[in-house]
Design a protein around this motif. Structure first.
Motif, PDB file in Angstrom:
ATOM      1  N   GLN A 176       0.832  -1.206   0.000  1.00  0.00           N
ATOM      2  CA  GLN A 176       0.000   0.000   0.000  1.00  0.00           C
ATOM      3  C   GLN A 176       0.869   1.258   0.000  1.00  0.00           C
ATOM      4  OE1 GLN A 176      -2.594   1.100   3.489  1.00  0.00           O
ATOM      5  NE2 GLN A 176      -4.218   0.519   2.048  1.00  0.00           N
TER       6      GLN A 176
ATOM      7  N   GLY B 125       2.346   1.779  -3.405  1.00  0.00           N
ATOM      8  CA  GLY B 125       1.377   2.337  -4.337  1.00  0.00           C
ATOM      9  C   GLY B 125       1.179   3.828  -4.152  1.00  0.00           C
ATOM     10  N   VAL B 126       1.103   4.267  -2.892  1.00  0.00           N
ATOM     11  CA  VAL B 126       0.935   5.696  -2.599  1.00  0.00           C
ATOM     12  C   VAL B 126       2.143   6.489  -3.076  1.00  0.00           C
ATOM     13  CG1 VAL B 126       0.765   7.400  -0.753  1.00  0.00           C
ATOM     14  CG2 VAL B 126      -0.627   5.337  -0.660  1.00  0.00           C
TER      15      VAL B 126
ATOM     16  N   TRP C  21       2.045   6.919  -6.801  1.00  0.00           N
ATOM     17  CA  TRP C  21       1.045   7.899  -7.215  1.00  0.00           C
ATOM     18  C   TRP C  21       1.549   9.320  -6.977  1.00  0.00           C
ATOM     19  CZ3 TRP C  21      -1.609  11.691  -4.519  1.00  0.00           C
ATOM     20  CH2 TRP C  21      -2.691  12.276  -5.185  1.00  0.00           C
TER      21      TRP C  21
ATOM     22  N   GLN D 241       1.178  -2.335  -8.461  1.00  0.00           N
ATOM     23  CA  GLN D 241       0.347  -1.449  -7.633  1.00  0.00           C
ATOM     24  C   GLN D 241      -0.521  -0.568  -8.525  1.00  0.00           C
ATOM     25  OE1 GLN D 241       2.937  -3.380  -5.609  1.00  0.00           O
ATOM     26  NE2 GLN D 241       3.922  -1.738  -6.784  1.00  0.00           N
TER      27      GLN D 241
ATOM     28  N   SER E 204      -3.096   2.868  -8.068  1.00  0.00           N
ATOM     29  CA  SER E 204      -3.511   3.924  -7.131  1.00  0.00           C
ATOM     30  C   SER E 204      -4.185   5.052  -7.901  1.00  0.00           C
ATOM     31  CB  SER E 204      -2.289   4.481  -6.373  1.00  0.00           C
ATOM     32  OG  SER E 204      -1.577   3.453  -5.716  1.00  0.00           O
TER      33      SER E 204
ATOM     34  N   ASP F 147      -8.262  -0.510   1.551  1.00  0.00           N
ATOM     35  CA  ASP F 147      -7.519   0.005   0.409  1.00  0.00           C
ATOM     36  C   ASP F 147      -7.636   1.522   0.250  1.00  0.00           C
ATOM     37  OD1 ASP F 147      -6.571  -2.488  -0.431  1.00  0.00           O
ATOM     38  OD2 ASP F 147      -8.436  -2.919  -1.499  1.00  0.00           O
TER      39      ASP F 147
ATOM     40  N   LEU G  41      -7.187   8.346  -1.515  1.00  0.00           N
ATOM     41  CA  LEU G  41      -6.725   7.443  -2.559  1.00  0.00           C
ATOM     42  C   LEU G  41      -7.229   6.023  -2.357  1.00  0.00           C
ATOM     43  CD1 LEU G  41      -2.925   8.406  -2.782  1.00  0.00           C
ATOM     44  CD2 LEU G  41      -4.839   9.407  -4.017  1.00  0.00           C
ATOM     45  N   TYR G  42      -7.497   5.380  -3.477  1.00  0.00           N
ATOM     46  CA  TYR G  42      -7.648   3.924  -3.485  1.00  0.00           C
ATOM     47  C   TYR G  42      -6.315   3.373  -3.972  1.00  0.00           C
ATOM     48  CZ  TYR G  42      -8.736  -0.785  -5.028  1.00  0.00           C
ATOM     49  OH  TYR G  42      -8.716  -2.138  -5.210  1.00  0.00           O
ATOM     50  N   THR G  43      -5.718   2.465  -3.218  1.00  0.00           N
ATOM     51  CA  THR G  43      -4.454   1.873  -3.636  1.00  0.00           C
ATOM     52  C   THR G  43      -4.426   0.411  -3.243  1.00  0.00           C
ATOM     53  OG1 THR G  43      -2.037   1.988  -3.420  1.00  0.00           O
ATOM     54  CG2 THR G  43      -3.326   2.665  -1.504  1.00  0.00           C
ATOM     55  N   HIS G  44      -3.996  -0.418  -4.179  1.00  0.00           N
ATOM     56  CA  HIS G  44      -3.942  -1.863  -3.921  1.00  0.00           C
ATOM     57  C   HIS G  44      -2.698  -2.442  -4.581  1.00  0.00           C
ATOM     58  CE1 HIS G  44      -5.680  -5.758  -2.812  1.00  0.00           C
ATOM     59  NE2 HIS G  44      -5.192  -6.201  -3.964  1.00  0.00           N
ATOM     60  N   SER G  45      -2.064  -3.374  -3.877  1.00  0.00           N
ATOM     61  CA  SER G  45      -0.863  -4.033  -4.380  1.00  0.00           C
ATOM     62  C   SER G  45      -1.178  -5.494  -4.674  1.00  0.00           C
ATOM     63  CB  SER G  45       0.266  -3.934  -3.350  1.00  0.00           C
ATOM     64  OG  SER G  45       1.412  -4.630  -3.801  1.00  0.00           O
TER      65      SER G  45
END
Length: 277
Positions: free
Chosen positions: A180, A183-184, A187, A226, A228, A241, A254-258
Protein backbone atom coordinates in the motif's frame (compact mmCIF):
# COMPACT_ATOMS: atom_id res chain seq x y z
CA UNK A 1 -23.39 92.93 -16.07
CA UNK A 2 -21.07 92.55 -13.15
CA UNK A 3 -22.83 89.37 -12.17
CA UNK A 4 -22.17 87.81 -15.59
CA UNK A 5 -18.59 88.96 -15.67
CA UNK A 6 -18.01 87.72 -12.18
CA UNK A 7 -19.42 84.18 -12.67
CA UNK A 8 -18.16 83.51 -16.20
CA UNK A 9 -14.52 82.98 -15.16
CA UNK A 10 -15.69 80.69 -12.34
CA UNK A 11 -17.74 78.63 -14.76
CA UNK A 12 -14.79 78.37 -17.15
CA UNK A 13 -12.47 77.35 -14.34
CA UNK A 14 -14.99 74.74 -13.19
CA UNK A 15 -15.22 73.35 -16.70
CA UNK A 16 -11.43 73.16 -17.00
CA UNK A 17 -11.19 71.40 -13.67
CA UNK A 18 -13.90 68.99 -14.77
CA UNK A 19 -12.04 68.21 -17.98
CA UNK A 20 -8.82 67.57 -16.05
CA UNK A 21 -10.49 65.22 -13.53
CA UNK A 22 -10.18 61.95 -15.60
CA UNK A 23 -6.53 62.66 -16.29
CA UNK A 24 -5.89 63.30 -12.59
CA UNK A 25 -7.71 60.10 -11.58
CA UNK A 26 -5.74 58.09 -14.17
CA UNK A 27 -2.45 59.55 -12.91
CA UNK A 28 -3.34 58.75 -9.29
CA UNK A 29 -4.30 55.17 -10.15
CA UNK A 30 -1.07 54.75 -12.11
CA UNK A 31 0.99 56.01 -9.17
CA UNK A 32 -0.88 53.70 -6.76
CA UNK A 33 -0.28 50.75 -9.10
CA UNK A 34 3.45 51.54 -9.28
CA UNK A 35 3.64 51.80 -5.48
CA UNK A 36 1.86 48.45 -5.06
CA UNK A 37 4.10 46.78 -7.66
CA UNK A 38 7.28 48.09 -6.04
CA UNK A 39 6.02 47.10 -2.58
CA UNK A 40 5.21 43.53 -3.65
CA UNK A 41 8.59 43.22 -5.37
CA UNK A 42 10.42 44.44 -2.27
CA UNK A 43 8.40 42.04 -0.10
CA UNK A 44 9.29 39.11 -2.36
CA UNK A 45 12.98 40.06 -2.36
CA UNK A 46 12.96 40.47 1.42
CA UNK A 47 11.12 37.17 1.82
CA UNK A 48 13.76 35.37 -0.25
CA UNK A 49 16.54 36.94 1.78
CA UNK A 50 14.93 36.00 5.08
CA UNK A 51 13.49 32.57 4.25
CA UNK A 52 16.21 31.09 2.04
CA UNK A 53 18.96 29.99 4.43
CA UNK A 54 20.10 27.29 2.02
CA UNK A 55 19.30 23.91 0.52
CA UNK A 56 18.47 20.69 2.29
CA UNK A 57 19.40 17.25 0.98
CA UNK A 58 17.98 13.77 1.34
CA UNK A 59 19.02 10.34 0.09
CA UNK A 60 16.61 7.51 -0.70
CA UNK A 61 17.50 3.96 -1.69
CA UNK A 62 14.72 2.21 -3.59
CA UNK A 63 15.50 -1.46 -2.97
CA UNK A 64 13.36 -3.22 -5.56
CA UNK A 65 13.14 -6.91 -6.32
CA UNK A 66 15.49 -6.76 -9.32
CA UNK A 67 17.82 -3.87 -8.41
CA UNK A 68 18.49 -1.03 -5.97
CA UNK A 69 18.60 2.60 -7.09
CA UNK A 70 20.05 5.49 -5.07
CA UNK A 71 18.45 8.96 -5.41
CA UNK A 72 19.71 12.29 -4.09
CA UNK A 73 17.13 15.05 -3.60
CA UNK A 74 17.39 18.71 -2.65
CA UNK A 75 14.88 21.37 -1.66
CA UNK A 76 14.79 24.91 -0.21
CA UNK A 77 14.79 25.02 3.57
CA UNK A 78 11.35 26.65 3.66
CA UNK A 79 8.31 24.55 2.81
CA UNK A 80 5.06 25.18 0.95
CA UNK A 81 2.15 24.35 3.26
CA UNK A 82 4.27 21.91 5.29
CA UNK A 83 5.54 20.05 2.20
CA UNK A 84 8.93 20.54 0.55
CA UNK A 85 9.34 21.42 -3.13
CA UNK A 86 11.78 18.65 -4.02
CA UNK A 87 13.99 18.10 -7.06
CA UNK A 88 16.12 15.08 -7.93
CA UNK A 89 19.79 15.94 -8.45
CA UNK A 90 21.48 12.54 -8.75
CA UNK A 91 20.67 8.91 -9.52
CA UNK A 92 22.86 5.82 -9.28
CA UNK A 93 21.99 2.18 -10.01
CA UNK A 94 23.58 -0.27 -7.58
CA UNK A 95 25.40 -3.10 -9.33
CA UNK A 96 23.90 -6.57 -9.14
CA UNK A 97 20.46 -7.85 -8.24
CA UNK A 98 18.09 -6.66 -5.55
CA UNK A 99 18.91 -7.08 -1.87
CA UNK A 100 16.51 -10.03 -1.57
CA UNK A 101 19.02 -12.08 -3.60
CA UNK A 102 21.40 -11.95 -0.60
CA UNK A 103 19.19 -14.16 1.55
CA UNK A 104 21.87 -16.88 1.67
CA UNK A 105 24.77 -14.48 2.34
CA UNK A 106 23.41 -11.34 4.09
CA UNK A 107 26.87 -9.96 4.94
CA UNK A 108 27.63 -9.48 1.25
CA UNK A 109 24.70 -7.14 0.62
CA UNK A 110 26.36 -3.85 1.70
CA UNK A 111 29.35 -4.32 -0.61
CA UNK A 112 27.13 -3.61 -3.60
CA UNK A 113 26.47 -0.08 -2.31
CA UNK A 114 30.11 1.05 -2.15
CA UNK A 115 30.40 2.49 -5.66
CA UNK A 116 27.18 4.50 -5.56
CA UNK A 117 27.74 5.75 -2.02
CA UNK A 118 31.17 7.02 -2.98
CA UNK A 119 29.54 9.10 -5.73
CA UNK A 120 26.75 10.29 -3.43
CA UNK A 121 29.26 11.75 -0.96
CA UNK A 122 30.45 14.04 -3.72
CA UNK A 123 26.91 15.18 -4.55
CA UNK A 124 26.13 16.48 -1.05
CA UNK A 125 28.27 19.28 0.45
CA UNK A 126 30.60 17.80 3.07
CA UNK A 127 29.41 20.15 5.82
CA UNK A 128 25.85 18.88 5.31
CA UNK A 129 26.61 15.15 5.44
CA UNK A 130 25.71 14.88 9.12
CA UNK A 131 22.32 16.56 8.64
CA UNK A 132 21.40 14.77 5.41
CA UNK A 133 18.96 11.97 6.06
CA UNK A 134 19.30 8.65 4.28
CA UNK A 135 16.60 6.02 4.12
CA UNK A 136 16.25 2.60 2.47
CA UNK A 137 12.84 1.22 1.54
CA UNK A 138 12.61 -2.37 0.32
CA UNK A 139 9.64 -3.48 -1.74
CA UNK A 140 8.06 -6.71 -3.00
CA UNK A 141 11.27 -8.71 -3.36
CA UNK A 142 11.94 -8.43 0.36
CA UNK A 143 8.26 -8.91 1.17
CA UNK A 144 8.44 -12.27 -0.59
CA UNK A 145 11.71 -13.20 1.14
CA UNK A 146 10.13 -12.38 4.50
CA UNK A 147 7.24 -14.73 3.70
CA UNK A 148 9.61 -17.50 2.65
CA UNK A 149 12.36 -17.01 5.22
CA UNK A 150 11.78 -14.32 7.82
CA UNK A 151 15.13 -14.90 9.50
CA UNK A 152 17.03 -14.34 6.24
CA UNK A 153 15.10 -11.14 5.56
CA UNK A 154 15.94 -9.79 9.02
CA UNK A 155 19.62 -10.65 8.59
CA UNK A 156 19.81 -8.85 5.24
CA UNK A 157 18.28 -5.71 6.74
CA UNK A 158 20.52 -5.92 9.83
CA UNK A 159 23.62 -6.12 7.64
CA UNK A 160 22.51 -3.10 5.61
CA UNK A 161 21.70 -1.12 8.76
CA UNK A 162 25.17 -1.77 10.20
CA UNK A 163 26.73 -0.51 6.98
CA UNK A 164 24.76 2.75 6.82
CA UNK A 165 25.21 3.52 10.51
CA UNK A 166 28.92 3.75 9.75
CA UNK A 167 28.33 6.27 6.94
CA UNK A 168 28.60 10.06 7.58
CA UNK A 169 24.92 10.66 6.85
CA UNK A 170 21.92 10.74 9.20
CA UNK A 171 20.68 7.17 8.71
CA UNK A 172 16.94 6.86 9.39
CA UNK A 173 16.45 3.15 8.86
CA UNK A 174 16.14 0.31 6.37
CA UNK A 175 12.79 -1.38 6.30
CA UNK A 176 10.36 -3.31 4.14
CA UNK A 177 7.51 -1.04 3.07
CA UNK A 178 4.00 -2.39 2.50
CA UNK A 179 2.44 -2.76 -0.92
CA UNK A 180 0.00 0.00 0.00
CA UNK A 181 2.82 2.41 0.84
CA UNK A 182 4.56 1.53 -2.42
CA UNK A 183 1.38 2.34 -4.34
CA UNK A 184 0.94 5.70 -2.60
CA UNK A 185 4.57 6.69 -3.24
CA UNK A 186 4.20 5.79 -6.91
CA UNK A 187 1.05 7.90 -7.22
CA UNK A 188 2.69 10.88 -5.52
CA UNK A 189 5.75 10.62 -7.77
CA UNK A 190 3.72 10.45 -10.99
CA UNK A 191 1.50 13.42 -10.13
CA UNK A 192 4.35 15.50 -8.71
CA UNK A 193 6.34 15.12 -11.95
CA UNK A 194 3.25 16.03 -13.99
CA UNK A 195 2.82 19.27 -12.01
CA UNK A 196 -0.57 18.31 -10.60
CA UNK A 197 0.24 19.51 -7.08
CA UNK A 198 2.05 22.83 -7.61
CA UNK A 199 2.73 25.49 -10.21
CA UNK A 200 4.33 28.95 -10.16
CA UNK A 201 2.16 32.02 -10.58
CA UNK A 202 3.11 35.42 -12.05
CA UNK A 203 4.86 36.34 -8.80
CA UNK A 204 7.00 33.16 -8.97
CA UNK A 205 5.22 31.77 -5.94
CA UNK A 206 4.11 28.15 -5.68
CA UNK A 207 0.32 27.75 -5.84
CA UNK A 208 -2.13 24.90 -6.29
CA UNK A 209 -3.06 24.52 -10.00
CA UNK A 210 -6.65 25.62 -10.61
CA UNK A 211 -8.90 22.96 -12.12
CA UNK A 212 -6.13 20.37 -12.55
CA UNK A 213 -7.11 16.75 -11.92
CA UNK A 214 -4.76 14.08 -10.65
CA UNK A 215 -3.74 11.00 -12.63
CA UNK A 216 -3.98 7.37 -11.58
CA UNK A 217 -0.76 5.34 -11.37
CA UNK A 218 -0.14 1.72 -12.36
CA UNK A 219 3.29 0.53 -11.18
CA UNK A 220 4.53 -2.73 -12.71
CA UNK A 221 7.46 -3.88 -10.60
CA UNK A 222 9.53 -7.02 -10.54
CA UNK A 223 7.55 -8.91 -7.90
CA UNK A 224 4.32 -6.94 -7.55
CA UNK A 225 2.02 -4.48 -9.29
CA UNK A 226 0.35 -1.45 -7.63
CA UNK A 227 -2.62 0.58 -8.77
CA UNK A 228 -3.51 3.92 -7.13
CA UNK A 229 -5.95 6.72 -7.94
CA UNK A 230 -8.12 9.34 -6.23
CA UNK A 231 -11.23 7.60 -4.91
CA UNK A 232 -14.72 8.85 -5.65
CA UNK A 233 -16.78 10.67 -3.03
CA UNK A 234 -19.04 7.65 -2.48
CA UNK A 235 -16.19 5.36 -1.46
CA UNK A 236 -16.33 4.61 2.26
CA UNK A 237 -13.24 5.37 4.35
CA UNK A 238 -13.49 2.11 6.27
CA UNK A 239 -12.08 -0.09 3.49
CA UNK A 240 -8.49 -1.28 3.86
CA UNK A 241 -7.52 0.01 0.41
CA UNK A 242 -8.40 3.65 1.14
CA UNK A 243 -5.63 6.01 2.27
CA UNK A 244 -5.72 9.75 2.97
CA UNK A 245 -2.66 11.80 2.02
CA UNK A 246 -2.02 15.48 2.84
CA UNK A 247 0.14 17.34 0.32
CA UNK A 248 0.75 21.12 0.10
CA UNK A 249 -2.27 21.88 2.23
CA UNK A 250 -4.70 19.64 0.31
CA UNK A 251 -6.15 16.29 1.36
CA UNK A 252 -6.39 13.45 -1.16
CA UNK A 253 -8.36 10.27 -0.63
CA UNK A 254 -6.72 7.44 -2.56
CA UNK A 255 -7.65 3.92 -3.49
CA UNK A 256 -4.45 1.87 -3.64
CA UNK A 257 -3.94 -1.86 -3.92
CA UNK A 258 -0.86 -4.03 -4.38
CA UNK A 259 -0.97 -7.33 -6.27
CA UNK A 260 1.77 -9.49 -4.80
CA UNK A 261 3.52 -11.92 -7.21
CA UNK A 262 2.04 -10.12 -10.24
CA UNK A 263 5.23 -8.27 -11.16
CA UNK A 264 7.23 -8.88 -14.31
CA UNK A 265 9.80 -11.27 -12.79
CA UNK A 266 7.22 -13.34 -10.94
CA UNK A 267 5.07 -13.55 -14.07
CA UNK A 268 8.07 -14.91 -15.99
CA UNK A 269 8.66 -17.52 -13.28
CA UNK A 270 5.06 -18.70 -13.44
CA UNK A 271 5.16 -18.80 -17.23
CA UNK A 272 8.37 -20.90 -17.23
CA UNK A 273 6.88 -23.23 -14.62
CA UNK A 274 3.86 -23.76 -16.88
CA UNK A 275 6.15 -24.54 -19.82
CA UNK A 276 8.08 -27.13 -17.83
CA UNK A 277 4.86 -28.78 -16.73
Amino acid sequence: MFTVLTHQPCEQAGLKALYRTPAIITLVLLLVSVVILVSVTLIQIHKQEVLSPGLKYGIVLDAGSSRTTVYVYQWPAEKENNTGVVSQTFKCSVKGSGISSYGNNPQEAPKAFEDCMGKVKGQVPAHLHGSTRIYLGATAGMRLLRLQNETAAKEVLASIQSYFKAQPFDFRGAQIISGQEEGVYGWITANYLMGNFLEKNLWHMWVHPHGVETTGALDLGGASTQISFVAGEKVGLNTSDIVQVSLYGYMYTLYTHSFQCYGRNEAEKRFLAMLFQ
